[in-house]
Design an enzyme around this catalytic site. Structure first.
Site, PDB file in Angstrom:
ATOM      1  N   LYS A 143      20.146  -1.825  -0.016  1.00 41.18           N
ATOM      2  CA  LYS A 143      20.261  -3.185  -0.546  1.00 41.18           C
ATOM      3  C   LYS A 143      21.249  -4.018   0.261  1.00 41.18           C
ATOM      4  O   LYS A 143      22.263  -3.510   0.734  1.00 41.18           O
ATOM      5  CB  LYS A 143      20.722  -3.144  -2.015  1.00 41.18           C
ATOM      6  CG  LYS A 143      19.864  -2.240  -2.901  1.00 41.18           C
ATOM      7  CD  LYS A 143      20.411  -2.151  -4.306  1.00 41.18           C
ATOM      8  CE  LYS A 143      19.714  -1.064  -5.094  1.00 41.18           C
ATOM      9  NZ  LYS A 143      20.149   0.292  -4.699  1.00 41.18           N
ATOM     10  N   SER A 151      16.721  -7.703  -6.530  1.00 37.07           N
ATOM     11  CA  SER A 151      17.377  -6.935  -7.584  1.00 37.07           C
ATOM     12  C   SER A 151      18.195  -7.897  -8.436  1.00 37.07           C
ATOM     13  O   SER A 151      18.786  -8.847  -7.911  1.00 37.07           O
ATOM     14  CB  SER A 151      18.281  -5.860  -6.977  1.00 37.07           C
ATOM     15  OG  SER A 151      18.923  -5.091  -7.972  1.00 37.07           O
ATOM     16  N   ASP A 185      17.881   6.202  -3.714  1.00 37.11           N
ATOM     17  CA  ASP A 185      18.250   4.801  -3.842  1.00 37.11           C
ATOM     18  C   ASP A 185      19.738   4.644  -3.546  1.00 37.11           C
ATOM     19  O   ASP A 185      20.576   5.284  -4.183  1.00 37.11           O
ATOM     20  CB  ASP A 185      17.949   4.317  -5.263  1.00 37.11           C
ATOM     21  CG  ASP A 185      18.283   2.850  -5.462  1.00 37.11           C
ATOM     22  OD1 ASP A 185      17.401   2.010  -5.250  1.00 37.11           O
ATOM     23  OD2 ASP A 185      19.448   2.543  -5.826  1.00 37.11           O
ATOM     24  N   SER A 220      23.111  11.060 -11.022  1.00 32.58           N
ATOM     25  CA  SER A 220      23.859  12.245 -11.427  1.00 32.58           C
ATOM     26  C   SER A 220      24.301  12.985 -10.180  1.00 32.58           C
ATOM     27  O   SER A 220      23.628  12.949  -9.143  1.00 32.58           O
ATOM     28  CB  SER A 220      23.002  13.172 -12.294  1.00 32.58           C
ATOM     29  OG  SER A 220      23.756  14.313 -12.689  1.00 32.58           O
ATOM     30  N   VAL A 221      25.437  13.665 -10.283  1.00 32.06           N
ATOM     31  CA  VAL A 221      25.878  14.571  -9.223  1.00 32.06           C
ATOM     32  C   VAL A 221      25.916  16.006  -9.744  1.00 32.06           C
ATOM     33  O   VAL A 221      26.385  16.900  -9.052  1.00 32.06           O
ATOM     34  CB  VAL A 221      27.265  14.166  -8.671  1.00 32.06           C
ATOM     35  CG1 VAL A 221      27.190  12.810  -7.997  1.00 32.06           C
ATOM     36  CG2 VAL A 221      28.320  14.163  -9.782  1.00 32.06           C
ATOM     37  N   THR A 222      25.398  16.217 -10.939  1.00 33.54           N
ATOM     38  CA  THR A 222      25.367  17.541 -11.543  1.00 33.54           C
ATOM     39  C   THR A 222      24.024  18.189 -11.276  1.00 33.54           C
ATOM     40  O   THR A 222      22.991  17.664 -11.715  1.00 33.54           O
ATOM     41  CB  THR A 222      25.596  17.443 -13.061  1.00 33.54           C
ATOM     42  OG1 THR A 222      26.814  16.736 -13.311  1.00 33.54           O
ATOM     43  CG2 THR A 222      25.656  18.825 -13.684  1.00 33.54           C
ATOM     44  N   TYR A 249      27.669   0.497  -2.294  1.00 27.57           N
ATOM     45  CA  TYR A 249      28.052   1.749  -2.941  1.00 27.57           C
ATOM     46  C   TYR A 249      29.032   2.552  -2.089  1.00 27.57           C
ATOM     47  O   TYR A 249      29.626   3.516  -2.571  1.00 27.57           O
ATOM     48  CB  TYR A 249      26.828   2.625  -3.215  1.00 27.57           C
ATOM     49  CG  TYR A 249      25.783   2.025  -4.116  1.00 27.57           C
ATOM     50  CD1 TYR A 249      26.031   0.896  -4.888  1.00 27.57           C
ATOM     51  CD2 TYR A 249      24.515   2.591  -4.196  1.00 27.57           C
ATOM     52  CE1 TYR A 249      25.067   0.347  -5.699  1.00 27.57           C
ATOM     53  CE2 TYR A 249      23.535   2.055  -5.013  1.00 27.57           C
ATOM     54  CZ  TYR A 249      23.811   0.933  -5.757  1.00 27.57           C
ATOM     55  OH  TYR A 249      22.839   0.402  -6.564  1.00 27.57           O
ATOM     56  N   GLY A 275       0.805  -1.215   0.000  1.00 28.45           N
ATOM     57  CA  GLY A 275       0.000   0.000   0.000  1.00 28.45           C
ATOM     58  C   GLY A 275       0.838   1.264   0.000  1.00 28.45           C
ATOM     59  O   GLY A 275       0.307   2.357  -0.192  1.00 28.45           O
ATOM     60  N   HIS A 328      20.468  -7.589  -3.282  1.00 27.74           N
ATOM     61  CA  HIS A 328      21.121  -6.934  -4.412  1.00 27.74           C
ATOM     62  C   HIS A 328      21.366  -7.872  -5.594  1.00 27.74           C
ATOM     63  O   HIS A 328      21.378  -7.428  -6.747  1.00 27.74           O
ATOM     64  CB  HIS A 328      22.456  -6.359  -3.936  1.00 27.74           C
ATOM     65  CG  HIS A 328      22.883  -5.132  -4.652  1.00 27.74           C
ATOM     66  ND1 HIS A 328      23.566  -4.104  -4.032  1.00 27.74           N
ATOM     67  CD2 HIS A 328      22.752  -4.741  -5.934  1.00 27.74           C
ATOM     68  CE1 HIS A 328      23.824  -3.139  -4.905  1.00 27.74           C
ATOM     69  NE2 HIS A 328      23.348  -3.517  -6.067  1.00 27.74           N
ATOM     70  N   ASN A 387      16.442  15.792 -15.134  1.00 26.61           N
ATOM     71  CA  ASN A 387      15.869  14.452 -15.030  1.00 26.61           C
ATOM     72  C   ASN A 387      14.506  14.455 -14.358  1.00 26.61           C
ATOM     73  O   ASN A 387      13.723  13.519 -14.529  1.00 26.61           O
ATOM     74  CB  ASN A 387      16.817  13.529 -14.259  1.00 26.61           C
ATOM     75  CG  ASN A 387      18.057  13.170 -15.050  1.00 26.61           C
ATOM     76  OD1 ASN A 387      18.114  13.361 -16.263  1.00 26.61           O
ATOM     77  ND2 ASN A 387      19.066  12.657 -14.363  1.00 26.61           N
ATOM     78  N   TRP A 412      33.473   3.518  -9.645  1.00 19.94           N
ATOM     79  CA  TRP A 412      33.288   3.486  -8.196  1.00 19.94           C
ATOM     80  C   TRP A 412      33.871   4.790  -7.656  1.00 19.94           C
ATOM     81  O   TRP A 412      35.015   5.122  -7.908  1.00 19.94           O
ATOM     82  CB  TRP A 412      33.997   2.283  -7.564  1.00 19.94           C
ATOM     83  CG  TRP A 412      33.255   1.031  -7.845  1.00 19.94           C
ATOM     84  CD1 TRP A 412      33.421   0.190  -8.919  1.00 19.94           C
ATOM     85  CD2 TRP A 412      32.201   0.476  -7.068  1.00 19.94           C
ATOM     86  NE1 TRP A 412      32.541  -0.848  -8.860  1.00 19.94           N
ATOM     87  CE2 TRP A 412      31.774  -0.709  -7.728  1.00 19.94           C
ATOM     88  CE3 TRP A 412      31.560   0.841  -5.885  1.00 19.94           C
ATOM     89  CZ2 TRP A 412      30.750  -1.517  -7.252  1.00 19.94           C
ATOM     90  CZ3 TRP A 412      30.545   0.040  -5.408  1.00 19.94           C
ATOM     91  CH2 TRP A 412      30.149  -1.121  -6.081  1.00 19.94           C
ATOM     92  N   MET A 418       5.575   4.517  -3.808  1.00 23.18           N
ATOM     93  CA  MET A 418       6.983   4.610  -4.178  1.00 23.18           C
ATOM     94  C   MET A 418       7.103   5.588  -5.342  1.00 23.18           C
ATOM     95  O   MET A 418       6.633   5.307  -6.450  1.00 23.18           O
ATOM     96  CB  MET A 418       7.510   3.232  -4.588  1.00 23.18           C
ATOM     97  CG  MET A 418       8.980   3.192  -4.936  1.00 23.18           C
ATOM     98  SD  MET A 418       9.472   1.496  -5.409  1.00 23.18           S
ATOM     99  CE  MET A 418      11.248   1.701  -5.577  1.00 23.18           C
TER     100      MET A 418
END
Length: 338
Positions: free
Chosen positions: A102, A186, A69, A286-288, A74, A28, A135, A295, A46, A31
């Site tokens: 994960k 995943s 996420d 992205s880190v921009t 990571y 329910g 994962h 996006n 990485w 997401m």
């Protein structure tokens, strides 16, 4: 004034309130269809520094993202957690955030599942996760080395092997304990997902897999819809930062570019829009700051049925992430149907 501060002020003045369509999980819970991915591909294969991830999460939340996420493997959960703690209670409430993490391949032994989840919660500074995924279906040797390899570069597998259903049962206990709201998988193929659906006391809510216009996963999507499983697509644009390694850049496809020009959107936005119109959750990385904003601007246009069919027709089964170091394991998923 820093460039980041200037950009955030620009967002607050000019960015429209971002609609946040969501997929409904079998629990329910809602997401959000759009999330920020924080894993490999964000700053290279990485990341060597987690500072860009920390800044990216803050920018994403200020931009309107409510879904983050991440994963233990990571190696960025402390950075994500630092950003969350700065924003939760000021810019956003915890109940409005959806946080996914994960369980890594080296944590499959049932005795390791609870400690791994608790470690992620501690690093993230959270009391619970909205979603916790297994994962990968293959168990690697236990320990803190994320990629244990032998002298031939092969993954060192867990001995004795741990079937993924044993791991799943331990993950079910996390739900019972209130540490996670939902669990899923995943990189599971159709038959593996069906095994969990059939034998699990708690059925998987999500299967996160690689998917983009060159890897459509139409069979998996159909099976998931029939079984109330939500599909999340990682690498929804391929991995443009690694294009020289694999050549999978669907947003550079001439047909995608043509559709983008028609809608006055970028090809990347068209690829992302195609996924959400299929009901697929996306976690582009992205880190921009400008790219994070771009996006998110995919909910103000719609692809026609013909355009959707054209993009789906680009499929090449071009998989980037293969976990080839254990492709001789009977549970290696990529011999099966997706």
């Amino acid at each position: 004034m820093t460039r980041l501060t200037s950009f955030l002020r620009y967002i607050s003045r000019h960015a429209p309130t971002m609609a946040r369509p969501a997929a409904t999980l079998r629990t329910g819970a809602q997401m959000p269809l759009l999330g920020l991915g924080t894993g490999p591909g964000s700053v290279g294969s990485w990341q060597t520094s987690t500072e860009p991830i920390y800044e990216a999460v803050k920018v994403a939340i200020d931009t309107g993202y409510r879904h983050i996420d991440t994963a233990e493997s990571y190696a960025d959960e402390k950075a994500v957690g630092k950003a969350l703690q700065e924003k939760i209670g000021s810019a956003v409430e915890r109940k409005d955030m959806f946080i996914t993490s994960k369980l890594w391949n080296t944590r499959h032994h049932p005795d390791d599942v609870l400690p791994a989840c608790q470690r992620s919660l501690t690093d993230l500074g959270l009391d619970y996760l909205d979603l916790y995924l297994m994962h990968f279906p293959v168990a690697w040797t236990r320990g803190d080395v994320y990629y244990p390899k032998d002298d031939n570069g092969r993954a060192i597998l867990c001995t004795p092997d741990v079937p993924f259903m044993d791991t799943w049962k331990a993950m079910e206990n996390l739900v019972d304990a209130g540490l996670v709201k939902a669990i899923g998988v995943s990189n599971f193929n159709i038959s593996q997902m069906e095994e969990v659906l059939t034998n699990g006391r708690i059925k998987p809510a999500v299967n996160q897999v690689e998917s983009h216009p060159y890897l459509v996963c139409s069979k998996l999507l159909k099976c998931a819809a029939e079984n109330d499983v939500v599909i999340t697509a990682y690498s929804p644009l391929g991995r443009p930062g690694e294009a020289g390694l694999h050549g999978v850049t669907p947003f550079k496809d001439p047909k995608v570019i043509s559709i983008a020009e028609k809608h006055n959107k970028t090809p990347a936005q068209v690829c992302l829009r195609w996924q959400v119109q299929r009901g697929v959750v996306i976690v582009p990385k992205s880190v921009t700051p400008a790219r994070i904003l771009e996006n998110s601007q995919i909910f103000d246009f719609e692809l026609s049925a013909e355009e959707m069919e054209t993009i789906s027709g680009l499929n090449k089964d071009a998989r980037i992430v293969k976990f080839g170091m254990c492709d001789d394991h009977p549970q290696w998923p990529f011999n099966g149907a997706f």
